[in-house]
Every structure is written in structure tokens, then in C-alpha cells.
Design a protein around this motif. Structure first.
Motif, mmCIF file in Angstrom:
data_model
loop_
_atom_site.group_PDB
_atom_site.id
_atom_site.type_symbol
_atom_site.label_atom_id
_atom_site.label_comp_id
_atom_site.label_asym_id
_atom_site.label_seq_id
_atom_site.Cartn_x
_atom_site.Cartn_y
_atom_site.Cartn_z
ATOM 1 N N PRO A 58 -58.614 -12.195 -0.353
ATOM 2 C CA PRO A 58 -57.937 -11.628 -0.702
ATOM 3 C C PRO A 58 -56.879 -12.478 -1.206
ATOM 4 O O PRO A 58 -56.482 -11.900 -2.917
ATOM 5 N N ALA B 51 -64.280 -9.103 0.891
ATOM 6 C CA ALA B 51 -64.652 -10.539 0.904
ATOM 7 C C ALA B 51 -65.407 -11.018 0.556
ATOM 8 O O ALA B 51 -66.314 -11.770 0.028
ATOM 9 N N ARG C 148 -57.220 -15.159 -3.667
ATOM 10 C CA ARG C 148 -57.604 -14.860 -4.440
ATOM 11 C C ARG C 148 -56.318 -13.873 -5.198
ATOM 12 O O ARG C 148 -56.124 -13.588 -6.518
#
Length: 503
Positions: A323, A203, A326
Motif C-alpha cells: 500500500p 492488496a 502504491r
């Protein structure tokens, strides 16, 4: 010690508490090495990407890669670490043939990032916090190629070759504090931590973190201590484990091996160990040194690194969506449960699914194929999803062929099989194998007529109102067309020809 001598896992945990330490090396995606201008492109002739600096020749002087420092700060911030206002490099002294300088430029007691944590989610949804000791900058070593033996290792080889192209490539080493309290779930925690860390690194955009290519590798330190004792046991260090599945297997194996040694009255040797993918075992490497044996001292040829607070805060503001945030967003967008999302994370499927959606597939179809057919193939072949020889674009193309009626699910599975076998892209496989759905009404009608004629008794049942019996005729038509007919349309034709309505 052989696999048959291991203590059963449950028995080992009944007597001992495992303590782990995970050291993850991340190869940064910089264009040049950490302390010189040589290219980091490894797909070149051996020893062609070298210079006096990365070869450690007299008179050469290192210069710090600014992008490497920036990447280290980003990683530290994402791991909730404190960022040092002042830090410096050190020389880690030891002899190994693939290290041309006979020391590694690293960081010791003054790392750039320290005292952080990473929360990881286990399969049942439990959150386990892994404390981070440090994240520090260093350089990679060269690569040894052992020739003449059966295993590719130095034992039994007739000679060794050295390629220094990799020497000096920037690394960030992320070291956890001792991981205690995981108990029977220690191997699962290890896998979940490395999986979450890999997602975070990707990421941030500082590395592709492809474990199968060595861009991210984990050293699994493990020791056991009897229940009720505070003092840690002697640790072993399983080096360079390069898949999530293998991290879990290595931790589990070492728990069983340590328990077997201790139960027999033996002593654990502090050593490095090699992990074997074929059977999940480890074997002894070399005796493991303590920190003082490396004779660390400050690197005299490099000035200290002192990132300004303004720069650090600017990097903090520029961090991407991390993460866990997300995953929560995607879970809502896709309408899936937290358990489903965790399964996708465990399988390494989130990024491939996202890329497949970006290539034109709908979310449900992308999830279906990556978590179904492709996950099954990865599991059977012992590989990660990301290493399968198929691209998100190819998966999206197969879903498009299903959506427009060119393929049904059965045929699509054969297309996946062909692509994974290296027979070409989806359209090539369809053409070579003749896999398109039979959509010609004339051909379908003929096949239906033949099925009705060959199964008169079943046809009579359908005419009498037992519509469920149509499934047998559909099956006969599908068999006759090698599964290439549209089953729904076949059923419609059968009922039409027999004068029966669905209701």
C-alpha cells in the motif's frame, strides 16, 4: 457509567499515559473452511454448511487448509514478520454456545509469524511504527441470534438460535505489542493502524477485509497508567469493533472512562466490553480470562506446520505492490500532495477512486466526487465510503454525463442523491427526475429573452460595460430552468443578445 460522567479527554491525558493493544481478526477468502471441506459461503440456510469435523462430532479428524497457511505466510511477510520454520496448532478451551467443539483450534506459543512491524502515517504526515507481536492461524466460531429482546443481545432475549455455518472459517489474528508513546494521538494511531492493515490485506488478495460485513474486526485493548509509572494498568478489551471510525471512538471513550474510574478511586475491571455505534459508548460484557485460564495444549489431531524456506521466499517474491509504495506511485500519477493522499486514505477512498478511473473516469473527476459529495454522504450517515450503495462504475457514468454536457455539477449531485437513495442507476435517475441539461438553443434563447425583459435595469448595466452584472441574469435563467441550463452557454447568449463582448 454514563457519557456525562466521563473525564474530558484532554484532562485524562494530562494525568495518564494510554497503552493500547490491537487484535485484528481477518476472515480469509478461502473457498473452504480451515480444517474441513465445508463451503465458506455464508448466504445459505442456517447450519447447512457444516460437517462432523466443524461440528466437533466424535471420530472426525481435521485437515489443514493449505491456502489458509499460504495466506498466513503472505500476511506475515507483508508485516515484516519472521516466519516460523516449525509451528503447530493448539486447543484454546472455553465454553461458549456458538463454539460447537467447546474449544477453538488456534495457535498459542508457536505462531506461524511473529516479531514484525507496520509503519502507519498519521494525518499530519508523521510516521508511527506499530510493533507486531504475532500473526497466527485459527478458526471462527458460529453465530448466535438472540430473539425476543429489544437490543439483539442476550440480555432480555427470550431464547437464542445458533447457526454453525461460520464455525471453522479460517481466521488470521494479528496481535500488536503494547503500543506506547502515542499519548493524545492514541485513538488516531489505532484508526491509522487498522486502516493501513486493511489496505495491506486487500492488496495481498487474501480477504476483501470488509469491516461492515465482519470480514475484518478489531478488539481494542486499552489501559491507563499515571505519568512516570512503568507498570501497565489493568486493561479492558472492546470486542469486534467493525469500522475505522468506531476503532478511534472506542479508544477515545475507554481513555475517558478509565480516567473517570481511576480518578474516583475505583478499580478497572479486566473485562470484555461491547461498543455501541449510536453514541460511541461501551458497556461491560464478561470478565476477561488470562491465557492460562484457557488451558492451551497442542492439538493432538494435527501435525505441525513446517513451511520450507524455499516456499517462503517464493511467496515473498510474489508479494504485490504494498500500500505505501502504491500510494506514492498514485500520488505522482495524480499530481496530488502527500496531504491529499493521506486524506484519501483516511476516507477509505483510494480503492474506489482507482476503480472509478479504471471504469473510464479521469483522475480529477473521480477524486472530486468520492472526496466531495460521496464523502459528505458517508460522514452524515456514519458509514464508510465502501459501504455506500453506489459502485465505481456508476460514479464513472455520472462523470461521463458531466463531461459530455448532459449534466452540470448541480444536476450531478441530484443524480448521486437518487442513486444513493436506491432509485436506480445514473441513467434511470436522470430519466425519472428529468435532470438532463437544457441544451436546446431555442429553449435557452427564450429563457434568456425572458430574463432580460424581466430585468431591464440589469440589462442596461451590462450594455454600459458592467459585464459582471451578467451573473444576475445567468442566475435568473438557471432558476427558470431549475438549474438544468449550461451556465457558460447562458452567459454567452446573454452577452450576444445585449451586443456586449466579454473583453
Amino acid at each position: 457509567m454514563t457519557v456525562t460522567e466521563l473525564v474530558p479527554y484532554e484532562d485524562a491525558l494530562a494525568s495518564y499515559d494510554p497503552v493500547m493493544g490491537l487484535e485484528v481478526h481477518v476472515e480469509l477468502g478461502t473457498k473452504t473452511k480451515m480444517f474441513c471441506g465445508c463451503s465458506t459461503e455464508l448466504k445459505q440456510d442456517a447450519n447447512s454448511q457444516t460437517c462432523p469435523t466443524c461440528l466437533g462430532l466424535p471420530g472426525s479428524l481435521p485437515v489443514v487448509n493449505a491456502i489458509g497457511v499460504e495466506s498466513a505466510i503472505k500476511i506475515g511477510l507483508a508485516l515484516n514478520c519472521e516466519i516460523a520454520e516449525w509451528c503447530r496448532f493448539a486447543r484454546k478451551n472455553y465454553f461458549y454456545p456458538d463454539m460447537p467443539k467447546n474449544f477453538q483450534t488456534s495457535q498459542y506459543d508457536e505462531p506461524i509469524a511473529f516479531n514484525g512491524y507496520l509503519d502507519v502515517q498519521l494525518e499530519d504526515g508523521e510516521i508511527f511504527r506499530v510493533q507486531i507481536e504475532r500473526a497466527h492461524m485459527e478458526e471462527d466460531t458460529g453465530k448466535s441470534l438472540h430473539v425476543g429482546g429489544a437490543t439483539g443481545r442476550i440480555h432480555g432475549a427470550s431464547h437464542s438460535l445458533l447457526d454453525y455455518n461460520r464455525a471453522g472459517i479460517p481466521l488470521i489474528e494479528i496481535v500488536t505489542k503494547p503500543i506506547e508513546g502515542a499519548g493524545v494521538r492514541a485513538p488516531e494511531v489505532a484508526k491509522a493502524y487498522v486502516a493501513e492493515l486493511r489496505e495491506l490485506i486487500k492488496a495481498l488478495g487474501v480477504s476483501e477485509a470488509r469491516m461492515e460485513q465482519g470480514q475484518m474486526r478489531c478488539d481494542v485493548n486499552l489501559s491507563l497508567r499515571p505519568h512516570g509509572r512503568e507498570e501497565f494498568g489493568t486493561r479492558s478489551e472492546t470486542k469486534n469493533v467493525n469500522s475505522l471510525r468506531s476503532v478511534e471512538r472506542a479508544a477515545r471513550y475507554e481513555i475517558q472512562r478509565h480516567a473517570a474510574v481511576l480518578n474516583s478511586g475505583g478499580t478497572i475491571v479486566q473485562e470484555t466490553r461491547h461498543f455501541h455505534e449510536d453514541d460511541g459508548s461501551t458497556t461491560a460484557g464478561r470478565i476477561k480470562d488470562n491465557a492460562e485460564d484457557y488451558r492451551y495444549f497442542p492439538e493432538p489431531d494435527l501435525v505441525p506446520v513446517a513451511p520450507s524456506r524455499e516456499w517462503v521466499e517464493e511467496l515473498r517474491r510474489g508479494l504485490p505492490e504494498l500500500p505505501r509504495v502504491r500510494r506514492n506511485r498514485l500520488r505522482e500519477e495524480w499530481g496530488v500532495t502527500e496531504h491529499d493522499m493521506q486524506s484519501m486514505l483516511n476516507a477509505g477512498a483510494i480503492d474506489p477512486i482507482v476503480a472509478t478511473i479504471e471504469a473510464g473516469a479521469d483522475a480529477a473527476s473521480a477524486r472530486k466526487w468520492w472526496m466531495g459529495e460521496l464523502a459528505r454522504n458517508a460522514n452524515e450517515s456514519g458509514r464508510d465510503l465502501a459501504s455506500l450503495p453506489i459502485t465505481p462504475e456508476q460514479v464513472a457514468r455520472i462523470t461521463a454525463l458531466v463531461k459530455d454536457g448532459s449534466l452540470n455539477d448541480k444536476l450531478a449531485r441530484q443524480v448521486f442523491e437518487g442513486v444513493l437513495a436506491g432509485e436506480g442507476g445514473p441513467d434511470e435517475v436522470v430519466e425519472k427526475r428529468g435532470l438532463k441539461v437544457v441544451s436546446d438553443e431555442g429553449a435557452l434563447g427564450t429563457a434568456v429573452d425572458e430574463a432580460i425583459a424581466a430585468n431591464a435595469g440589469i440589462a442596461d448595466k451590462i450594455r454600459s460595460g458592467k459585464v459582471a452584472a451578467a451573473g444576475a441574469l445567468v442566475g435568473a435563467v438557471m432558476k427558470a430552468t431549475r438549474g438544468q441550463a449550461d451556465a457558460a452557454r447562458v452567459r454567452e447568449l446573454i452577452l450576444e443578445k445585449l451586443g456586449v463582448s466579454e473583453g
